[in-house]
Design a protein around this motif. Structure first.
Motif, PDB file in Angstrom:
ATOM      1  N   GLY A 139       0.808  -1.212   0.000  1.00 39.07           N
ATOM      2  CA  GLY A 139       0.000   0.000   0.000  1.00 39.07           C
ATOM      3  C   GLY A 139       0.841   1.260   0.000  1.00 39.07           C
ATOM      4  O   GLY A 139       1.958   1.274   0.528  1.00 39.07           O
ATOM      5  N   THR A 140       0.292   2.330  -0.582  1.00 33.54           N
ATOM      6  CA  THR A 140       0.998   3.610  -0.596  1.00 33.54           C
ATOM      7  C   THR A 140       0.323   4.663   0.276  1.00 33.54           C
ATOM      8  O   THR A 140       0.793   5.790   0.355  1.00 33.54           O
ATOM      9  CB  THR A 140       1.146   4.134  -2.035  1.00 33.54           C
ATOM     10  OG1 THR A 140      -0.141   4.201  -2.653  1.00 33.54           O
ATOM     11  CG2 THR A 140       2.048   3.220  -2.845  1.00 33.54           C
ATOM     12  N   ASP A 141      -0.778   4.312   0.914  1.00 37.13           N
ATOM     13  CA  ASP A 141      -1.328   5.117   2.011  1.00 37.13           C
ATOM     14  C   ASP A 141      -2.161   4.199   2.889  1.00 37.13           C
ATOM     15  O   ASP A 141      -2.507   3.081   2.496  1.00 37.13           O
ATOM     16  CB  ASP A 141      -2.119   6.343   1.526  1.00 37.13           C
ATOM     17  CG  ASP A 141      -3.370   5.983   0.727  1.00 37.13           C
ATOM     18  OD1 ASP A 141      -4.077   5.037   1.108  1.00 37.13           O
ATOM     19  OD2 ASP A 141      -3.639   6.667  -0.277  1.00 37.13           O
ATOM     20  N   VAL A 142      -2.461   4.656   4.082  1.00 38.44           N
ATOM     21  CA  VAL A 142      -3.142   3.788   5.056  1.00 38.44           C
ATOM     22  C   VAL A 142      -4.543   3.405   4.591  1.00 38.44           C
ATOM     23  O   VAL A 142      -5.062   2.349   4.976  1.00 38.44           O
ATOM     24  CB  VAL A 142      -3.187   4.467   6.444  1.00 38.44           C
ATOM     25  CG1 VAL A 142      -4.154   5.650   6.458  1.00 38.44           C
ATOM     26  CG2 VAL A 142      -3.537   3.473   7.542  1.00 38.44           C
ATOM     27  N   PHE A 143      -5.153   4.226   3.735  1.00 40.32           N
ATOM     28  CA  PHE A 143      -6.517   3.944   3.303  1.00 40.32           C
ATOM     29  C   PHE A 143      -6.581   2.758   2.352  1.00 40.32           C
ATOM     30  O   PHE A 143      -7.637   2.154   2.180  1.00 40.32           O
ATOM     31  CB  PHE A 143      -7.111   5.195   2.654  1.00 40.32           C
ATOM     32  CG  PHE A 143      -7.067   6.398   3.554  1.00 40.32           C
ATOM     33  CD1 PHE A 143      -7.821   6.457   4.714  1.00 40.32           C
ATOM     34  CD2 PHE A 143      -6.220   7.457   3.269  1.00 40.32           C
ATOM     35  CE1 PHE A 143      -7.751   7.548   5.566  1.00 40.32           C
ATOM     36  CE2 PHE A 143      -6.146   8.559   4.112  1.00 40.32           C
ATOM     37  CZ  PHE A 143      -6.915   8.598   5.268  1.00 40.32           C
ATOM     38  N   MET A 144      -5.463   2.414   1.723  1.00 39.19           N
ATOM     39  CA  MET A 144      -5.412   1.227   0.874  1.00 39.19           C
ATOM     40  C   MET A 144      -5.316  -0.051   1.697  1.00 39.19           C
ATOM     41  O   MET A 144      -5.551  -1.149   1.177  1.00 39.19           O
ATOM     42  CB  MET A 144      -4.189   1.294  -0.054  1.00 39.19           C
ATOM     43  CG  MET A 144      -4.220   2.391  -1.087  1.00 39.19           C
ATOM     44  SD  MET A 144      -2.698   2.429  -2.072  1.00 39.19           S
ATOM     45  CE  MET A 144      -2.810   0.857  -2.936  1.00 39.19           C
ATOM     46  N   GLU A 145      -4.962   0.080   2.956  1.00 38.95           N
ATOM     47  CA  GLU A 145      -4.571  -1.088   3.756  1.00 38.95           C
ATOM     48  C   GLU A 145      -5.725  -1.762   4.483  1.00 38.95           C
ATOM     49  O   GLU A 145      -5.519  -2.798   5.114  1.00 38.95           O
ATOM     50  CB  GLU A 145      -3.489  -0.669   4.753  1.00 38.95           C
ATOM     51  CG  GLU A 145      -2.223  -0.216   4.042  1.00 38.95           C
ATOM     52  CD  GLU A 145      -1.109   0.200   4.989  1.00 38.95           C
ATOM     53  OE1 GLU A 145       0.069  -0.016   4.651  1.00 38.95           O
ATOM     54  OE2 GLU A 145      -1.410   0.749   6.065  1.00 38.95           O
ATOM     55  N   GLY A 146      -6.938  -1.186   4.392  1.00 35.85           N
ATOM     56  CA  GLY A 146      -8.061  -1.860   5.002  1.00 35.85           C
ATOM     57  C   GLY A 146      -9.015  -0.928   5.706  1.00 35.85           C
ATOM     58  O   GLY A 146      -8.923   0.307   5.619  1.00 35.85           O
TER      59      GLY A 146
END
Length: 549
Positions: A139-146
């Motif tokens: 992921g390239t930001d926390v929002f991609m991570e779940g």
């Protein structure tokens, strides 16, 4: 205070530890995720109304425990004590207010006695899948991570927040496991509350004020007394690790003063574009754990003993990455920090400090299809926890296939093969992987895995110590570097999403720990043991020790 009171307080302190250990065991036994149930990736503790951690369970990981120790203060700030009601429970997985990444849920529950708030119980566990791209560093930001859960009320006076639970179920590939794990967190806190009230009734106390002050004051005094035995000054160390697409330098300055020990990570590499960044809460958790292991190993872990150990890191470096930096695999870098700290401490107390080890967990994070719907329509997703060797100790060898500093146990092959359609063809100690020395580093492992259903599976690689193995000390040899590849011979990247073909096998070789001292000084009996136990090959034995079988 009379001697009788002191004895009572000491008994109550030990009872508190028993209370939170039962809390942790309830979580361990009711969790759905194997990484919790089989491997112990959790934490549990009791806090007073000031937000001070009074006792932690023996079962648990430092990253969870020491970051949870601060998260309760955030819960109190969001939900003032006077607004809490019996039957309430609060939840978050905010990486910057919890334990550093979205896969860890933190649940905090107020505990009431005769209608009066007396304590807070908090716990954490790792949930295998919370949506997004999956549990990996791509992921390239926390929002991609779940799924990102802010500070919310999970249970309101006994009534579950069904809207929140529906959101949690809908945003995971493992809805049954994830829902079950959430309830197991709330349930273990309830058991902790029950046992605490039983203890308070038994001892005839109405608050934890006196016992809380006693625990924190005594622990702080004991820690400061240990620190006072050390020389005052500042010592420096730096360590280079693989990083994602470029090496990462971890740089530390350790300062010992009359008020405690401070670690400053100024000079550490900037935050990464990918999910190996570390929030300061997790940086602090593993840094103070490393300090505590050497300086205050006999003192219980609580707000008092943690108080004199402080940490700072420049905002924007990889050890203090601000939101919305990707942080899913924060353990890779964070679990290296005890080794960084040890590099400072070995300059003043070398006899108490081990050599560098594998440090970060070598989890096989796998995902793919299942047989005829086993696991639902979403396939399987699992972290098969695996470990390398620890560094040699000053007067003892390192430990083989042992997770330090995390303490997480390895996933049994039987469990992994039951939960997934994978076949583990090989899982054994990796001969010759421990660094030679007067005391030898522990061995890594060789693991070989293939698909059992003729379909490919994914590996979300999050490994380190491949390009930069654990370093030997005082003439000791480095531990062997890690390796990830296919049996057909193709080398895989140490980090990132990759696919294993159905007609091939994944081969993982975890690193060995580094050695301490000149190998020629190794006692003859230890050399014979190494050879006879097949820890080193004949070729290695001849090369290192001048001895063959």
């Amino acid at each position: 205070m009379s001697d009788t009171n002191l004895i009572d307080l000491q008994i109550m302190w030990n009872r508190l530890i028993a209370v939170v250990e039962e809390q942790a065991q309830v979580l361990l036994r009711t969790a759905f995720s194997p990484i919790v149930r089989e491997c112990g990736d959790l934490s549990a503790g009791v806090f007073d109304l000031k937000g001070r951690m009074l006792a932690q369970a023996v079962t648990g990981t430092p990253g969870h425990v020491n970051s949870m120790a601060e998260s309760v203060k955030h819960f109190i700030a969001h939900f003032p004590l006077q607004t809490m009601k019996p039957g309430d429970a609060y939840i978050t997985n905010d990486p910057w207010m919890g334990t550093g990444h979205l896969n860890d849920f933190v649940v905090t529950t107020p505990c009431f006695k005769d209608g009066r708030l007396v304590a807070l119980f908090s716990c954490t566990s790792h949930l295998m899948d919370i949506g997004g791209i999956g549990f990996g560093p791509d992921g390239t930001d926390v929002f991609m991570e779940g799924l990102y859960i802010p500070m919310l009320k999970l249970i309101d006076q006994g009534t579950v927040n069904e809207t929140l639970m529906a959101i949690i179920r809908t945003n995971t590939r493992l809805p049954i496991d994830t829902e079950g794990d959430t309830y197991s967190l709330a349930g273990c806190n309830d058991v902790g509350c029950e046992r605490l009230i039983e203890m308070m009734n038994e001892f005839g106390i109405e608050t934890l004020d006196q016992i809380g002050d006693y625990i924190c004051d005594r622990s702080r005094e004991a820690t400061l007394a240990e620190i006072a035995r050390l020389p005052k000054g500042t010592w420096h160390n730096e360590m280079v690790v693989d990083g994602y697409d470029a090496p990462v330098t971890l740089k530390a300055a350790l300062t010992i003063s009359d008020s405690g020990i401070h670690i400053d990570f100024d000079g550490t590499s900037a935050a990464s574009k990918f999910g190996i960044n570390v929030p300061l809460s997790y940086t602090t958790a593993y840094t103070v754990f490393g300090l505590g292991c050497v300086v205050a190993s006999q003192i219980p872990n609580n707000a008092g003993s943690l108080g004199p150990l402080t940490v700072s890191a420049p905002l924007g470096c990889i050890l203090n990455a601000p939101k919305p930096a990707p942080v899913s695999s924060r353990h890779i870098i964070g679990q290296m920090l005890p080794d960084v700290v040890f590099g400072c401490l070995r300059q003043i107390i070398p006899e108490r400090v081990p050599a560098e080890g594998t440090s970060c967990l070598w989890n096989l994070i796998v995902r793919g299809e299942t047989r005829s719907g086993a696991g639902g329509n979403y396939g399987f997703s699992m972290a098969v926890t695996s470990n390398g060797g620890t560094g040699a100790r000053f007067s003892k060898d390192g430990l083989s296939a042992t997770a330090y500093p995390s303490g997480v146990r390895g996933t049994p092959v039987e469990i992994a093969e039951t939960q997934t359609p994978l076949i583990f063809w090989r899982k054994e100690l990796r001969r010759d992987s421990g660094g030679a020395g007067r005391t030898r580093g522990g061995l890594g492992q060789i693991i070989e895995v293939g698909s059992g259903i003729a379909t490919p599976f994914d590996i979300l690689a999050a490994f380190d110590r491949i390009d930069h193995p654990p370093r030997g000390r005082d003439g000791g040899r480095n531990g062997e570097a890690g390796y990830v590849g296919l049996k057909s011979g193709q080398k895989l990247r140490g980090k990132g999403f990759q696919t294993v073909p159905p007609d091939d096998r994944l081969v993982v070789m975890t690193p060995g720990g580094a050695g301490i001292g000149d190998p020629r000084e190794r006692p003859a009996a230890s050399v014979r043991y190494d050879i006879e136990s097949d820890l080193v090959s004949d070729e290695q034995a001849t090369k290192i020790y001048g001895a063959a079988r």
